[in-house]
Each structure stands twice: as structure tokens, then as C-alpha cells.
Design an enzyme around this catalytic site. Structure first.
Site, mmCIF file in Angstrom:
data_model
loop_
_atom_site.group_PDB
_atom_site.id
_atom_site.type_symbol
_atom_site.label_atom_id
_atom_site.label_comp_id
_atom_site.label_asym_id
_atom_site.label_seq_id
_atom_site.Cartn_x
_atom_site.Cartn_y
_atom_site.Cartn_z
ATOM 1 N N TYR A 1 0.864 -1.189 0.000
ATOM 2 C CA TYR A 1 0.000 0.000 0.000
ATOM 3 C C TYR A 1 0.890 1.225 0.000
ATOM 4 O O TYR A 1 1.842 1.321 0.780
ATOM 5 C CB TYR A 1 -0.893 -0.008 1.247
ATOM 6 C CG TYR A 1 -1.814 1.179 1.355
ATOM 7 C CD1 TYR A 1 -2.947 1.280 0.543
ATOM 8 C CD2 TYR A 1 -1.561 2.203 2.259
ATOM 9 C CE1 TYR A 1 -3.803 2.369 0.650
ATOM 10 C CE2 TYR A 1 -2.417 3.289 2.369
ATOM 11 C CZ TYR A 1 -3.535 3.373 1.556
ATOM 12 O OH TYR A 1 -4.387 4.445 1.649
ATOM 13 N N ASP B 1 9.348 3.078 -0.546
ATOM 14 C CA ASP B 1 8.317 3.770 0.217
ATOM 15 C C ASP B 1 8.548 3.422 1.686
ATOM 16 O O ASP B 1 8.201 2.337 2.149
ATOM 17 C CB ASP B 1 6.934 3.315 -0.248
ATOM 18 C CG ASP B 1 5.824 4.023 0.504
ATOM 19 O OD1 ASP B 1 6.134 4.765 1.467
ATOM 20 O OD2 ASP B 1 4.650 3.843 0.143
ATOM 21 N N LYS C 1 4.574 10.031 8.324
ATOM 22 C CA LYS C 1 4.328 9.570 9.704
ATOM 23 C C LYS C 1 5.319 10.162 10.719
ATOM 24 O O LYS C 1 5.117 11.265 11.208
ATOM 25 C CB LYS C 1 4.296 8.047 9.750
ATOM 26 C CG LYS C 1 3.157 7.490 8.843
ATOM 27 C CD LYS C 1 2.739 6.096 9.207
ATOM 28 C CE LYS C 1 1.843 5.440 8.194
ATOM 29 N NZ LYS C 1 0.442 5.490 8.499
HETATM 30 N N1 HOZ Z 1 -3.082 4.198 5.975
HETATM 31 C C1 HOZ Z 1 -3.180 3.833 7.348
HETATM 32 C C2 HOZ Z 1 -2.993 2.375 7.544
HETATM 33 N N2 HOZ Z 1 -1.912 1.781 6.907
HETATM 34 C C3 HOZ Z 1 -4.521 4.217 7.934
HETATM 35 C C4 HOZ Z 1 -4.617 5.609 8.362
HETATM 36 C C5 HOZ Z 1 -5.829 5.915 9.231
HETATM 37 O O1 HOZ Z 1 -6.899 5.388 8.991
HETATM 38 O O2 HOZ Z 1 -5.705 6.691 10.176
#
Ligand code: HOZ
Length: 428
Positions: free
Chosen positions: A143, A238, A266
Site C-alpha cells: 500500500y 516507500d 508519519k
Molecule cells: N493508511 C493507514 C494504515 N496503513 C490508515 C490511516 C488511518 O486510517 O488513520
């Protein structure tokens, strides 16, 4: 059960699709009512009813220092008093860029943006502009945010909700995204032999963490680097999750691989919205205003986010930070592992550094297909037992969990005992 969360969720569903602003938060995969959180401190979250949870989700990765870390809070407060956005350049952008570059020397030049998704979308455009090739290659189950081109065989919410290919992405565009299984060098070699001349970039989570945590097989990343180079395909790591998580220099430092491009997010924002992409200067020279690949953002390099990011990265730079974090994590994982092995439990604990996923399956999990052998019903039961015991895990089998430096060895020992009790009950 949390009554206020229930009331808030009912209200939220009237205003927002699924009652959330990001799908995996909706507890769709595990059932029940998502907790609405009111505050957080150190290792804990408190929900709207004041119930306290020991938090392994860590805002999906950023909170490596724990919640409301005093130095980060102070940096945000100080900056807020001086203004929250100027739409001009600031010295703090340079300070943060220097800290990032010190950790990631492969990012000879970089650009700050406002999310991991934005970093990836921009980096992909840049890769296409630089190579003048249209296709991109990714691993199934990985992802990379929700940019159109990346929502093909995607992990995270794509895996959780069984919509790896999103509606709304035109077929014409999706066809330009090719996929190979992670950890499969033969498939990669064949793909590059066939399509290599048209592929701009291979985007890869070096240690995937959005289908749960997967580990690269011995030599996989080295071979990926060689094969991409051979075919003139850019390699984009990534590291939105692994950056500043596995080591100060991320997975590329841990595995000693130099990608052409890197994306981060992040942790580098200390809990505020941020992303960054960067790489070889020769490639980055193609970015506007120096080059012809356009990319921009009103809140890029935002003063609050850079202040929080600088305060966070300075803490991570302390000697032994990662050694201590990993030691704590290792003892915690060790207790779980010993029990799993002794009992021959149909569970896989995939872990590296302070990053982990507990998969409910008997077979080793090393790619999307093996991750999908996991019993998601068992995970849901496990998740709800944990919640009852005041422990908050990611609300999906196909996500990572995080140990933070705020967690003490003593706390982790106690939590391990609770987890093992729950697993014992589940597996009878
Ligand atoms: N993309 C995040 C999980 N891999 C989720 C982010 C969220 O829902 O806060």
C-alpha cells in the site's frame, strides 16, 4: 462498552461516509464500535467515556516516542504562538531537511509535502517525467497511499475491505500499474525482461507493513536493486512506515540498499500531517521550479509540522535510542514467540525492530497470498478480547502494530502475559 463512542459513531455516520475520515478506522473488518478518542499520553489512549487503552496502533506509526511527548508538545506550542502557516519559506524546513538527509543520504535533494500519499503521488510523477516511461511496477498487497495509480492490488484498507482495486480509477490508468508478488525474484525478473523498457519505477515497501508486516527473504532487496538498475527502472523505497522506525536511516540503512527515490511520512511529522519525497539530485532536478515536473502545496513545509518533526527526530538521534527500543521489543516478542513455538500454535508473529503483526495462520507469511491465509475471524475475536483487556491493536489483520519508546519493559511483560492468556482461551 463505550456508550459515548456509540452515540458519537451514530452521529458521525450521518455526516461522514462510514462515520470516519479514513476507512480502516471504522472497525469494518473486526466489527463493533470504533472508539472515539479524547486524549492520549505516553502509552495510553482515553476514549470518550474516559476508558484507558494501552496503545499499539500509535496513530498507525508516527508515535514512536509515545503520545504528547513533552518536547514535541512544547515545540508545537511555541510555533503555534508564532503563526501556523505563512505560505513562505522558513528556516525550519532547512533544519528538518538536514535531519532527514543525515539519516537518508540517498535523498540528495528532497521536497516536503503534507502526507505520505502526496509524497508517493509526486514521486511517481517525477519518476515518469525523468524516465519518460509511463508504466509503474508495485507489489501486490503493498500500500502506497490512495493515489489513483497505486490503488491496484493495494494492501491496508484495500486488503481489509476486499477492494484492492478501487472504483473510480479509470482502467486506462490502472493498466499502467503492473504488479508482482513480494519476495518473488523470478516474477520480478520475468516482468522486467518483458516490460522493463516501459517501466519508470518499481515502488516497494522494503519491509511491507500494510498487509501486516512481511520480511524480505535473504538477498531479496539486494537483487531487486541490481535488477532494477540493469533495466534502467528507478527504485523507489516507500518508507512511510519503516523510515525512522527500523533505524534512524530506515530500512535502507538496515539493509544497506541505496534506492533512487524515497518517500517518508508519519514519524517525520511527530504526529502532524507531513510527507517527503527525495532522491538522486539528477532526478530531483526535474522538479519544478528547476524542471518541468510540476508539484506544489499551500501547506507544504508547514511550520507546525516541521517544528514537531524536528523535535521528534532530535530525540531519535540520541545514541542508543533504537538499541533500547529494539531490546524492549525483542523481549516482548520473545515471550510471545516462545509460547507460540512451545504450543505449536497456528500463529505467525512477524516482527522486525519495534514493528509487528500477529497472523492467525499456520503457514509462514511472506507475501500477499500467504497473508491472505490468515483467519480474519480469529483476528477479530483476538482484537475484541484485547479491547476488553484495555489493549488497543490495529483494527485489522492486515496492518502493523508498533512498540513505542514510552512503553516500559515491565509494562510489556505484563501485556505479554495478558495476550498469552487471551490466545490460550482463543485456541482451545
Ligand atoms: N493508511 C493507514 C494504515 N496503513 C490508515 C490511516 C488511518 O486510517 O488513520
Amino acid at each position: 462498552m463505550s456508550n459515548k463512542s456509540k452515540t458519537l459513531f451514530t452521529k458521525a455516520k450521518k455526516l461522514m461516509p462510514g462515520g470516519v475520515n479514513s476507512p480502516v478506522r471504522a472497525f469494518g473488518a473486526v466489527g463493533g464500535t470504533p472508539r472515539f478518542v479524547k486524549r492520549a499520553k505516553g502509552t495510553y489512549l482515553w476514549d470518550a467515556d474516559g476508558k484507558r487503552y494501552f496503545d499499539f496502533c500509535g496513530s498507525w506509526g508516527p508515535m514512536i516516542l509515545g503520545h504528547a511527548y513533552p518536547k514535541v508538545v512544547r515545540a508545537i506550542q511555541k510555533q503555534a504562538a508564532q503563526g501556523t502557516s505563512y505560505g513562505t519559506s522558513t528556516e525550519n524546513e532547512i533544519v528538518l531537511a538536514e535531519l532527514i538527509q543525515e539519516a537518508f543520504p540517498s535523498m540528495e535533494k528532497l521536497r516536503l509535502v503534507s502526507s505520505g500519499t502526496e509524497a508517493v503521488m509526486s514521486a511517481i510523477r517525477l519518476a515518469r517525467g525523468f524516465t519518460k516511461r509511463s508504466k509503474i511496477l508495485k507489489c501486490s498487497g503493498c500500500y502506497h497511499g490512495h493515489g489513483d495509480s497505486l490503488l491496484v492490488k493495494a494492501g491496508s484498507g484495500g486488503a481489509t475491505f476486499g477492494i484492492p482495486n478501487s472504483a473510480g480509477v479509470p482502467d486506462e490508468l490502472a493498466q499502467l500499474t503492473l504488479t508482482v508478488p513480494y519476495n518473488d525474484l523470478k516474477a520480478l525478473e520475468q516482468m522486467l525482461e518483458k516490460e522493463g523498457k516501459e517501466i519508470a519505477v518499481f515502488i516497494l515497501e522494503p519491509v511491507p507493513a500494510n498487509i501486516g508486516v512481511l520480511l524480505p527473504k535473504h538477498g531479496y532487496l539486494e537483487e531487486v536493486r541490481q535488477l532494477t538498475q540493469k533495466h534502467g527502472v528507478l527504485l523507489l523505497f516507500d518508507e512511510v512506515i519503516t523510515g525512522f522506525r527500523l533505524a534512524f536511516g530506515g530500512a535502507q540503512a538496515s539493509f544497506n540498499i541505496k534506492p533512487d527515490l524515497t518517500t517518508l511520512g508519519k514519524i517525520i511529522g511527530g504526529g502532524l500531517p507531513i510527507g517527503v519525497f527525495g532522491g538522486r539530485a539528477e532526478i530531483m532536478a526535474h522538479l519544478a521550479p528547476d524542471g518541468a515536473v510540476y508539484q506544489a502545496g499551500t501547506l507544504s513545509g508547514n511550520p507546525l509540522a516541521t517544528a514537531a518533526g524536528i523535535a521528534t527526530l532530535r530525540e531519535l538521534k540520541h545514541p542508543h535510542f533504537y538499541q533500547k527500543l529494539h531490546q524492549k521489543s525483542m523481549s516482548f516478542f520473545g515471550e510471545l514467540d516462545t509460547w507460540i513455538k512451545k504450543r505449536g500454535a497456528p500463529i505467525q508473529l512477524n516482527r522486525i525492530g519495534s514493528l509487528f503483526t500477529i497472523f492467525f495462520t499456520e503457514s509462514a507469511v511472506f507475501d500477499e497470498a500467504s497473508a491472505k491465509t490468515a483467519n480474519t475471524q480469529s483476528y477479530s475475536q483476538f482484537f475484541h478480547h484485547l479491547l476488553e483487556a484495555d489493549i488497543y491493536f490495529a483494527p485489522s489483520q492486515f496492518e502493523a502494530n508498533f512498540v513505542s519508546q514510552a512503553m516500559t519493559a515491565e509494562q510489556l511483560r505484563k501485556i505479554a502475559a495478558v495476550i498469552l492468556k487471551i490466545l490460550t482461551r482463543l485456541l482451545v
